[in-house]
Design an enzyme around this catalytic site. Structure first.
Site, PDB file in Angstrom:
ATOM      1  N   LYS A  76      16.814 -19.361  13.688  1.00 18.06           N
ATOM      2  CA  LYS A  76      16.008 -18.258  14.238  1.00 18.06           C
ATOM      3  C   LYS A  76      14.804 -18.823  15.009  1.00 18.06           C
ATOM      4  CE  LYS A  76      14.158 -14.100  14.748  1.00 18.06           C
ATOM      5  NZ  LYS A  76      12.753 -14.196  14.962  1.00 18.06           N
ATOM      6  N   GLU A 113      13.807 -18.258  23.593  1.00 19.39           N
ATOM      7  CA  GLU A 113      13.240 -16.995  24.111  1.00 19.39           C
ATOM      8  C   GLU A 113      11.952 -17.272  24.916  1.00 19.39           C
ATOM      9  OE1 GLU A 113      12.770 -13.976  20.992  1.00 19.39           O
ATOM     10  OE2 GLU A 113      10.752 -13.617  21.764  1.00 19.39           O
ATOM     11  N   ASN A 127       9.798 -14.014   9.570  1.00 17.08           N
ATOM     12  CA  ASN A 127       9.854 -15.227  10.408  1.00 17.08           C
ATOM     13  C   ASN A 127       9.231 -16.407   9.675  1.00 17.08           C
ATOM     14  OD1 ASN A 127      11.168 -14.530  12.728  1.00 17.08           O
ATOM     15  ND2 ASN A 127       9.318 -13.844  13.794  1.00 17.08           N
ATOM     16  N   SER A 178      16.573 -11.106  14.231  1.00 18.31           N
ATOM     17  CA  SER A 178      16.011 -11.016  15.586  1.00 18.31           C
ATOM     18  C   SER A 178      16.360  -9.692  16.246  1.00 18.31           C
ATOM     19  CB  SER A 178      16.545 -12.146  16.455  1.00 18.31           C
ATOM     20  OG  SER A 178      16.069 -11.967  17.765  1.00 18.31           O
ATOM     21  N   HIS A 196      16.011 -20.005  18.260  1.00 22.06           N
ATOM     22  CA  HIS A 196      16.226 -18.803  19.080  1.00 22.06           C
ATOM     23  C   HIS A 196      14.906 -18.404  19.745  1.00 22.06           C
ATOM     24  CE1 HIS A 196      15.558 -14.475  19.449  1.00 22.06           C
ATOM     25  NE2 HIS A 196      16.822 -14.338  19.792  1.00 22.06           N
ATOM     26  N   ASN A 197      13.837 -18.381  18.954  1.00 26.20           N
ATOM     27  CA  ASN A 197      12.537 -17.974  19.506  1.00 26.20           C
ATOM     28  C   ASN A 197      12.041 -18.972  20.543  1.00 26.20           C
ATOM     29  OD1 ASN A 197      12.828 -16.030  17.519  1.00 26.20           O
ATOM     30  ND2 ASN A 197      10.678 -16.048  16.975  1.00 26.20           N
ATOM     31  N   SER A 227       0.845  -1.193   0.000  1.00 30.22           N
ATOM     32  CA  SER A 227       0.000   0.000   0.000  1.00 30.22           C
ATOM     33  C   SER A 227       0.884   1.247   0.000  1.00 30.22           C
ATOM     34  CB  SER A 227      -0.944   0.001   1.201  1.00 30.22           C
ATOM     35  OG  SER A 227      -0.250  -0.440   2.334  1.00 30.22           O
TER      36      SER A 227
HETATM   37  P1  NBP Z   1       3.934  -7.641   9.565  1.00 29.56           P
HETATM   38  O1  NBP Z   1       4.319  -9.064   9.840  1.00 29.56           O
HETATM   39  O2  NBP Z   1       2.886  -7.005  10.374  1.00 29.56           O
HETATM   40  O3  NBP Z   1       3.552  -7.523   8.004  1.00 29.56           O
HETATM   41  C1  NBP Z   1       3.107  -6.298   7.465  1.00 29.56           C
HETATM   42  C2  NBP Z   1       3.758  -6.047   6.120  1.00 29.56           C
HETATM   43  O4  NBP Z   1       3.463  -7.119   5.211  1.00 29.56           O
HETATM   44  C3  NBP Z   1       3.224  -4.777   5.489  1.00 29.56           C
HETATM   45  O5  NBP Z   1       4.272  -4.157   4.790  1.00 29.56           O
HETATM   46  C4  NBP Z   1       2.144  -5.313   4.561  1.00 29.56           C
HETATM   47  O6  NBP Z   1       1.838  -4.450   3.509  1.00 29.56           O
HETATM   48  C5  NBP Z   1       2.856  -6.533   4.051  1.00 29.56           C
HETATM   49  N1  NBP Z   1       1.981  -7.494   3.370  1.00 29.56           N
HETATM   50  C6  NBP Z   1       0.934  -8.234   3.827  1.00 29.56           C
HETATM   51 BR1  NBP Z   1       0.247  -8.103   5.510  1.00 29.56          BR
HETATM   52  N2  NBP Z   1       0.390  -9.025   2.911  1.00 29.56           N
HETATM   53  C7  NBP Z   1       1.106  -8.811   1.810  1.00 29.56           C
HETATM   54  C8  NBP Z   1       1.051  -9.349   0.515  1.00 29.56           C
HETATM   55  N3  NBP Z   1       0.167 -10.279   0.191  1.00 29.56           N
HETATM   56  N4  NBP Z   1       1.944  -8.896  -0.406  1.00 29.56           N
HETATM   57  C9  NBP Z   1       2.835  -7.966  -0.084  1.00 29.56           C
HETATM   58  N5  NBP Z   1       2.957  -7.402   1.142  1.00 29.56           N
HETATM   59  C10 NBP Z   1       2.108  -7.844   2.072  1.00 29.56           C
HETATM   60  O7  NBP Z   1       5.256  -6.706   9.606  1.00 29.56           O
HETATM   61  P2  NBP Z   1       6.455  -6.655  10.681  1.00 29.56           P
HETATM   62  O8  NBP Z   1       5.968  -6.745  12.081  1.00 29.56           O
HETATM   63  O9  NBP Z   1       7.303  -5.509  10.264  1.00 29.56           O
HETATM   64  O10 NBP Z   1       7.260  -8.014  10.383  1.00 29.56           O
HETATM   65  C11 NBP Z   1       7.823  -8.319   9.124  1.00 29.56           C
HETATM   66  C12 NBP Z   1       8.413  -9.723   9.202  1.00 29.56           C
HETATM   67  O11 NBP Z   1       9.430  -9.738  10.211  1.00 29.56           O
HETATM   68  C13 NBP Z   1       7.398 -10.801   9.623  1.00 29.56           C
HETATM   69  O12 NBP Z   1       7.718 -12.003   9.008  1.00 29.56           O
HETATM   70  C14 NBP Z   1       7.610 -10.914  11.104  1.00 29.56           C
HETATM   71  O13 NBP Z   1       7.230 -12.167  11.613  1.00 29.56           O
HETATM   72  C15 NBP Z   1       9.127 -10.713  11.191  1.00 29.56           C
HETATM   73  N6  NBP Z   1       9.602 -10.227  12.487  1.00 29.56           N
HETATM   74  C16 NBP Z   1       8.919  -9.283  13.180  1.00 29.56           C
HETATM   75  C17 NBP Z   1       9.412  -8.834  14.395  1.00 29.56           C
HETATM   76  C18 NBP Z   1       8.700  -7.784  15.180  1.00 29.56           C
HETATM   77  O14 NBP Z   1       9.155  -7.482  16.290  1.00 29.56           O
HETATM   78  N7  NBP Z   1       7.633  -7.177  14.653  1.00 29.56           N
HETATM   79  C19 NBP Z   1      10.613  -9.341  14.883  1.00 29.56           C
HETATM   80  C20 NBP Z   1      11.312 -10.277  14.141  1.00 29.56           C
HETATM   81  C21 NBP Z   1      10.800 -10.721  12.931  1.00 29.56           C
HETATM   82  P3  NBP Z   1       0.611  -3.375   3.677  1.00 29.56           P
HETATM   83  O15 NBP Z   1       1.214  -2.205   4.394  1.00 29.56           O
HETATM   84  O16 NBP Z   1       0.230  -3.075   2.293  1.00 29.56           O
HETATM   85  O17 NBP Z   1      -0.471  -4.053   4.479  1.00 29.56           O
END
Ligand code: NBP
Length: 471
Positions: free
Chosen positions: A185, A192, A105, A131, A188-189, A36
């Protein structure tokens, strides 16, 4: 116009934005794209992004054109189907030799599948565990990359630069082929989860049987953080216990509902232990404790119907606190031992050669389980890379033996008080089970043979045997 960007990044939610800023701060031009467009606009207009080498793009073709060849693109989108959808949309636009990184993840089996499918098309796929949450992504995460080592190209230098640093060493490593990075990873989780549950159980003991105030508990965690327990999770626990709710003035932690959430990676780690014939009881206990916590309504009803012991009086607080510190450390060692043992079991199955000293090393900074005692884990695997279980390393064997009287007292205290300590007690049972030359599994074999003719082995003869138990 000539392509300008050193790397592309797709997905500008919390992780993607912070990673893009980190990459830019390290002198690399990064082209960004989000499904978006509003999110992309809001990001590039933000004060953080302004003035940094970040190039916004609003369709995938524009993103791909903006990146120098061979192109490298990091995807930071929601794990699962969105990753497959994103890959499908990119495939017509990229070319053989380009590098696709999944920094989310992902489940490691999905990474193995994607790597294999993309390799057939000449695309180099790097499944990478990152992480450290938002803060780590911005200031230096721990990065676990999986894929062919020679496929990483300039992505390796970028990862090396953006990762956390401990003693001038980068917390980035190439872990192994295909799903190895995401597998490590995931473990690791899992660790955690165990670490967090152990800390929660320590808090329950300090608050219940030891009846300490929140400020006293804060000070205890802060003092533990100056010793062998020194770690990010202990540090934030001290901060949390010192915080009051601005609305009610009560300790913040006491206004938070006792229902823990989970996104699944802990459960995946437990499933991996089962799949590879390994065992991770403390990680399993932590996952199950979160699930049990989520049954709040049932627990509230059961509390009025199911009896337990009366809480004892006159506990010696100082003794409980000192014993708890040792019990926490020993249980934590067991959780790590389980995590590393599961990694060994999976590595044998998948043909990964895991450098466990390096894994311990890159977990010292950036990630959620960063802890001082990872230095000792690194040293243990440097001494003996083939160590079958971390508990057998002389440093940890001595620590566990020294801790065990206190550890047993703490678990006993929980049993006597009716206070559930699933992580502490499962860790102790793991220690006791692993150090038992004999276990009652002979009786289980007899039972299996009795009802199912499953046969058994004997201690005094080679071969398999069956007894006619009805005679
Ligand atoms: P989210 O896991 O909440 O994902 C949101 C993002 O995915 C947005 O940019 C969204 O776009 C995009 N998206 C979705 Br939903 N469906 C899509 C699709 N079909 N095609 C393209 N883009 C799509 O984001 P996050 O929390 O930043 O985490 C990103 C990754 O990192 C995940 O795999 C998460 O498990 C991992 N992770 C997160 C953390 C943490 O602390 N949050 C830590 C470590 C790893 P949009 O804006 O258009 O909806």
């Amino acid at each position: 116009m000539e392509p300008q960007a050193d790397i592309g990044l797709i997905g500008l939610a919390v992780m993607g934005q912070n990673l893009a800023l980190n990459i830019a701060d390290n002198g690399h031009r990064v082209a960004v794209f989000n499904r978006s467009a509003e999110r992309t606009r809001a990001f590039v207009d933000s004060p953080e992004a302004k003035g940094r080498p970040i190039i916004p793009t609003y369709d995938l073709a524009e993103l791909v054109k903006a990146i120098k060849k061979p192109r490298a693109i990091i995807m930071m989108v929601k794990a699962g189907d969105p990753v497959d959808q994103q890959i499908d949309q990119l495939l017509p636009l990229i070319e053989p030799g380009d590098i696709l990184v999944d920094g989310g993840n992902a489940l490691y089996q999905d990474t193995i599948r994607r790597e294999s499918a993309l390799r057939q098309q000449g695309i180099r796929f790097i499944g990478t565990g990152i992480s450290g949450g938002e803060e780590g992504a911005r200031n230096g995460p721990s990065i676990m990359a999986g894929g062919e080592a020679d496929a990483l190209g300039r992505v390796a230098q970028i990862f090396e630069a953006i990762a956390a640093k401990v003693d001038d060493e980068s917390c980035y490593a190439h872990i192994g082929s295909d799903g190895a990075g995401h597998f490590v990873k995931m473990m690791h989780n899992g660790i955690e989860y165990a670490d967090m549950q152990l800390i929660a159980e320590a808090y329950a003991l300090l608050k219940g049987p030891a009846a300490l105030s929140h400020l006293e508990m804060r000070d205890i965690f802060a003092s533990w953080n100056k010793g062998e327990l020194d770690s990010y999770l202990i540090e934030i626990t001290a901060d949390i216990l010192g915080k009051n709710d601005p609305e009610t003035g009560r300790p913040m932690v006491e206004v938070i509902l006792d229902r823990a959430g989970q996104k699944g990676t802990g459960g995946w780690a437990v499933r991996a232990a089962l799949d590879y014939g390994s065992t991770a009881p403390t990680i399993a206990a932590a996952v199950e404790a979160r699930t049990l916590s989520s049954m709040k309504t049932e627990r509230v009803t059961a509390a009025t119907r199911l009896g337990g012991p009366d809480p004892s009086q006159g506990l010696d607080h100082r003794t409980v606190i000192d014993q708890l510190e040792l019990a926490l450390l020993a249980s934590k060692v067991c959780a790590y031992a389980q995590g590393f043992a599961v990694m060994d079991a999976a590595a044998a199955e998948h043909g990964w050669t895991l450098n466990k000293a390096e894994i311990a090393s890159i977990w010292r900074g950036g990630c959620i389980i960063r802890a001082r005692f990872l230095r000792h884990i690194r040293a243990a695997y440097q001494r003996d890379p083939k160590l079958p279980n971390l508990m057998l390393d002389p440093y940890f064997a001595e620590l566990l033996e020294r801790a065990q009287p206190a550890w047993r007292n703490i678990v006993t205290l929980g049993l006597q008080q009716g206070l559930p300590l699933p992580a502490f007690s499962s860790a102790l049972a793991y220690y006791d089970g692993y150090r038992s030359a004999t276990l009652p599994a002979n009786l289980i074999q007899a039972q299996r043979d009795y009802f199912g003719a499953h046969t058994y082995e004997r201690i005094d003869q080679e071969g398999t045997f069956h007894t006619d138990w009805s005679e």
